[in-house]
Scaffold this motif. Sequence first.
Motif, short mmCIF file in Angstrom:
data_model
loop_
_atom_site.label_atom_id
_atom_site.label_comp_id
_atom_site.label_asym_id
_atom_site.label_seq_id
_atom_site.Cartn_x
_atom_site.Cartn_y
_atom_site.Cartn_z
N VAL A 1 -5.89 1.55 0.58
CA VAL A 1 -5.34 0.65 -0.41
C VAL A 1 -5.45 -0.80 0.05
CG1 VAL A 1 -3.25 -0.07 -1.64
CG2 VAL A 1 -3.77 2.36 -1.39
N LEU A 2 -5.16 -1.05 1.31
CA LEU A 2 -5.29 -2.41 1.83
C LEU A 2 -6.74 -2.89 1.75
CD1 LEU A 2 -2.91 -2.22 4.94
CD2 LEU A 2 -2.52 -3.46 2.80
N MET B 1 1.97 3.23 -4.18
CA MET B 1 1.59 1.83 -4.17
C MET B 1 2.53 1.02 -5.07
SD MET B 1 -2.11 0.14 -5.13
CE MET B 1 -1.90 0.19 -6.92
N ALA C 1 0.81 -1.23 0.00
CA ALA C 1 0.00 0.00 0.00
C ALA C 1 0.84 1.27 0.00
CB ALA C 1 -0.93 0.00 1.21
#
Length: 422
Positions: free
Chosen positions: A337-338, A379, A206
């Motif tokens: 993002v995760l 990322m 991430a």
Amino acid sequence: MDLVALRRDVHAHPEPAFCEVRTAATVLAHLRELPVEVRTGVAAMRREGVPAYPDEATLRDFADRAVATGADAADVRRFATEGTAIIADLAGRRPGPVWALRFDMDALPVTEADDPAHTPAADGFRSRYEGFMHACGHDGHVAIGLALARRLADRDFPGTVRFLFQPAEEGGRGARAMLAADAVAGVDRFLAVHLGLDLPATTVAAGITGIFATTKMRARFTGVASHAAAAPEDGRNALLAAATAVLGIHGLPRFSAADTRVNVGTLHAGGNVNIVPAAAELTCEARSTDGAVNADLTERIKQVLCGAAQAQGVAVEIEETGGSTSLNCDDELLDAVLAAAAATGHGERALRTHEMGGSDDASLFAEAVQRAGGLATYMVIGGGNPAPHHNPYFDVDEAALPVAVDVLEALVRQTTRTDDNT
């Protein structure tokens, strides 16, 4: 859109910094099919003040290659004249944040391996431009950006997505040129995506740690030529000054407050074996995990260059040819993002952060957004690369491409209370 075919087409036609005329024309051709607002030329980047910008002959050479391989001639001429940066805004149907997503386009001056063990050579998409290669994954980044834009063309997401197709990441010049055109003005969330970095294929990180701020420099020493035997005292040895500077730069102390690097990458001098050399040029860089430390180290390098010149009685001209800063990824975006990776089935091996150990001028976009109160992250999608970045055998596992598109799409489409109120 055939994601793999697009990546392979870009890979086969690598173009170095600010010469990405075919790549930019390819990007523009795809964007014309989508409901986006496109900016090019001075609205996307400013050529003025860019150090070491390609000369007209070089740009014309790459423009001719682009047209010969099927690119639109009018678009190629525009990009060769006005610059290769492209900004495309895609507005969603609901209120929300303004995202900026960076996709770099440039290749490297590396000759690609011509070996059946190297997939691009075996499968027929090895570089057609000898001496240049996509050895850092930017071909994949271009394909990811265009595939994402096509997926989001239904506009079923909150806010706006700004696609930054950036020239000249290598050497750290492209982001500055785009920032001069207000590329991230009004942006709330910034994300750069990168393939590879020695992560297993399809692994999602991430964010990153350990990104280096850097300053790239060129030093030109000018002395006086003379006969090396008959009148050496009349000469002023530019090569000796440059060589002294090389040793001095590599002898600089390291810092206790941050990790640092120095390197002299090239050293050239003219003349003959019996002539005191009157001209020499070197390129060097400073790097540090802390921007302030990098600035200090840069000044020390300049002092070494000036001192070496003074000791030999020659003049020196120092030019900063590029650079970037450090980057701290924001926790809120790391979480987002995760969550996007988990939502798309790519979360099992997802990492919160990954150690980078290099530099990227995406950090300058991130810094500008964060200074304005926004958030930023960088990322990484593992590329399972069989060789290091910038290596003739570098390649990426193409299974990483749809993973990147999946995660970015989920990231943009997901809504939170914070986003809805932005």
